[in-house]
Design a protein around this motif. Structure first.
Motif, PDB file in Angstrom:
ATOM      1  N   UNK A  12      22.297  33.807   6.652  1.00 52.18           N
ATOM      2  CA  UNK A  12      21.316  32.639   7.467  1.00 52.18           C
ATOM      3  C   UNK A  12      20.364  32.287   6.792  1.00 52.18           C
ATOM      4  N   UNK A  13      19.960  33.047   5.517  1.00 46.14           N
ATOM      5  CA  UNK A  13      18.759  32.902   5.011  1.00 46.14           C
ATOM      6  C   UNK A  13      17.391  32.896   5.803  1.00 46.14           C
ATOM      7  N   UNK A  14      17.319  33.643   6.682  1.00 40.63           N
ATOM      8  CA  UNK A  14      16.409  33.723   7.904  1.00 40.63           C
ATOM      9  C   UNK A  14      15.621  35.057   7.792  1.00 40.63           C
ATOM     10  N   UNK A  15      14.151  34.885   7.571  1.00 38.44           N
ATOM     11  CA  UNK A  15      13.376  36.006   7.626  1.00 38.44           C
ATOM     12  C   UNK A  15      13.101  36.468   9.173  1.00 38.44           C
ATOM     13  N   UNK A  16      12.882  37.922   9.489  1.00 32.04           N
ATOM     14  CA  UNK A  16      12.455  38.053  10.827  1.00 32.04           C
ATOM     15  C   UNK A  16      11.772  39.477  10.754  1.00 32.04           C
ATOM     16  N   UNK A  17      10.928  39.976  11.728  1.00 29.88           N
ATOM     17  CA  UNK A  17      10.275  41.286  11.809  1.00 29.88           C
ATOM     18  C   UNK A  17      10.882  41.884  12.856  1.00 29.88           C
ATOM     19  N   UNK A  18      10.981  43.351  12.487  1.00 29.14           N
ATOM     20  CA  UNK A  18      11.894  44.285  13.680  1.00 29.14           C
ATOM     21  C   UNK A  18      10.985  45.554  13.785  1.00 29.14           C
ATOM     22  N   UNK A  19      10.799  45.733  14.879  1.00 30.69           N
ATOM     23  CA  UNK A  19       9.915  47.092  15.164  1.00 30.69           C
ATOM     24  C   UNK A  19      10.614  48.291  15.288  1.00 30.69           C
ATOM     25  N   UNK A  20      10.174  49.530  14.629  1.00 28.76           N
ATOM     26  CA  UNK A  20      10.935  50.757  14.644  1.00 28.76           C
ATOM     27  C   UNK A  20       9.886  51.866  14.873  1.00 28.76           C
ATOM     28  N   UNK A  21       9.968  53.068  15.056  1.00 31.80           N
ATOM     29  CA  UNK A  21       8.910  54.063  14.933  1.00 31.80           C
ATOM     30  C   UNK A  21       9.491  55.165  13.952  1.00 31.80           C
ATOM     31  N   UNK A  22      11.072  55.195  13.872  1.00 31.38           N
ATOM     32  CA  UNK A  22      11.328  56.006  12.701  1.00 31.38           C
ATOM     33  C   UNK A  22      12.359  55.212  11.901  1.00 31.38           C
ATOM     34  N   UNK A  23      12.474  55.664  10.590  1.00 35.30           N
ATOM     35  CA  UNK A  23      12.981  54.754   9.504  1.00 35.30           C
ATOM     36  C   UNK A  23      13.854  55.782   8.585  1.00 35.30           C
TER      37      UNK A  23
END
Length: 429
Positions: free
Chosen positions: A320-331
């Protein structure tokens, strides 16, 4: 050991050089020694998850394809552990990954040629005398040995995207350290996994199985367009054969590099059994309501920033060529591995031939190609995907690699390399 002249010195003791040591042990005319900086043999200890299996049959152990009668075979190990009948009733070709690690440790402990807590710190070519001077840092201090031939088996190291290299910590880690940090990971409220291969799937499944105990949201992102299944069809598996390796090596460099990309389904997919376990568990959990899980392909995670007690991921949905932010506390970055190139290559970089600015030229029998031919060879089992194909990191072909190396060093076919091993034909008639 100091100042002793060996026929062969191996740098690193992973499965590849360990198999080489086991096959070299009974050859009278080869005096070999192997060094590794670690205290003992351990094979991917951070990924020895309970219930995970080796992706190749047990016949592809350290020695069997070259010598089924070797005392260092997996079957002999099982016999010595008094587990042969349980293994018989187990009735499977694939074995637990933890058991493979124990088997390899058992072999390493028996070989007097394998020295741990011994870091090779320099390799100096002595061209006129036709040997290499190898300096080794041991608990007793620096020791020097001489070697007619050197084998670089330094394996691979975690591949971490540049944006994350300086941000790794106990909450942001590469998959190679998963089990070491699992307890800390499960203290998080939102755990995100990035990657598309078998390791990512195994970590996702392991965390999913224990999700109800720890109450975290579990996310799985991959930039691939889907969560692809590994191609394990029988004809496709013939591409992990000595015949195909010979064919691949004969191709022009440009053709080889493009062919490696075509073979990705054989190397980077997920086993169907793992995907089935994941889906079945999700289905059963869904009977009790919505499962706190996000699974999304075509999603690139490009950066991470601290936000409150957790982190904010910079993401992009590629289709979709769409940027977004995503929350996490472990990666957890299940982003694969890259070859660990010995720094000693710097000493000889101007003396050897290169196929491009990063990939050195390698003969069919795994020797670096020197501009001025020499009789003291520098063999490599590392960074050979471009020269020997998708089987370069495959345990099933490690014995064949070692057969060729030992035959060159011994000057005879100690372990004849099999031919016509496939039903397919790769070269022209």
């Amino acid at each position: 050991m100091t100042n002793k002249q060996y026929d062969m010195v191996g740098i690193g003791i992973g499965p590849f050089n360990l198999g080489l040591a086991a096959l070299a042990e009974p050859i009278d005319e080869i005096d070999a020694v192997f060094f590794d900086k670690e205290e003992k043999f351990e094979w991917h200890p951070g990924m020895l998850i309970d219930g995970t299996d080796l992706q190749i049959p047990f016949l592809a152990d350290l020695v069997t394809f070259a010598d089924p009668t070797s005392p260092y075979s997996f079957l002999n190990y099982i016999h010595k552990q008094k587990r042969l009948y349980p293994f018989f009733f187990f009735n499977r070709f694939d074995i637990p990954r933890q058991e493979y690690n124990e088997y390899a440790k058992w072999v390493a402990e028996q070989l007097s040629s394998c020295h741990f807590s011994s870091k090779v710190v320099d390799v100096i070519p002595k061209n006129e005398e036709e040997y290499y001077e190898v300096k080794v840092e041991t608990p007793e201090g620096i020791q020097t040995v001489n070697a007619k031939h050197v084998v670089m088996g330094t394996g691979s190291i975690p591949l971490v995207p540049p944006a994350f290299e300086e941000k790794l910590n106990e909450h942001i880690l590469h998959s190679s350290g998963y089990l070491h940090k699992k307890e800390e990971i499960q203290k998080g409220k939102h755990v995100t996994i990035v990657g598309s291969g078998q390791s990512a799937a195994e970590i996702f499944l392991d965390l999913l199985e224990e999700q109800t105990e720890h109450h975290y949201h579990l996310t799985w992102f991959t930039r691939s367009s889907n969560f692809f299944q590994l191609d394990q069809s029988k004809l496709a598996q013939e591409l992990f054969s000595p015949d195909y390796v010979d064919y691949f090596h004969s191709l022009p460099f440009e053709e080889r590099t493009s062919t490696v990309e075509d073979l990705n389904p054989l190397r980077h997919g997920i086993e169907s059994s793992t995907l089935t376990k994941i889906y079945d568990l999700l289905y059963h959990r869904s009977l009790k309501g919505k499962v706190p899980v996000t699974i999304q392909a075509s999603t690139e995670v490009s950066d991470i920033h601290k936000k409150g007690n957790g982190y904010e991921l910079e993401c992009k949905q590629l289709k979709a060529e769409r940027s977004f932010q995503y929350e996490a506390d472990r990666l957890i970055l299940s982003t694969g591995y890259k070859p660990k190139i010995s720094p000693f290559i710097e000493r000889i970089k101007d003396d050897i031939e290169w196929e491009d600015d990063k990939r050195f030229k390698v003969t069919k029998d795994y020797r670096l190609v020197f501009k001025q031919p020499r009789n003291h060879h520098f063999f490599t089992l590392t960074n050979i995907e471009h020269s020997h194909g998708s089987g370069a990191t495959n345990l099933g072909l490690s014995v064949q690699r070692n057969q060729r190396i030992l035959n060159v060093i011994a000057g005879r076919d100690v372990y004849p390399v099999p031919e016509e091993t496939t039903f397919q034909t790769f070269n022209l008639f």
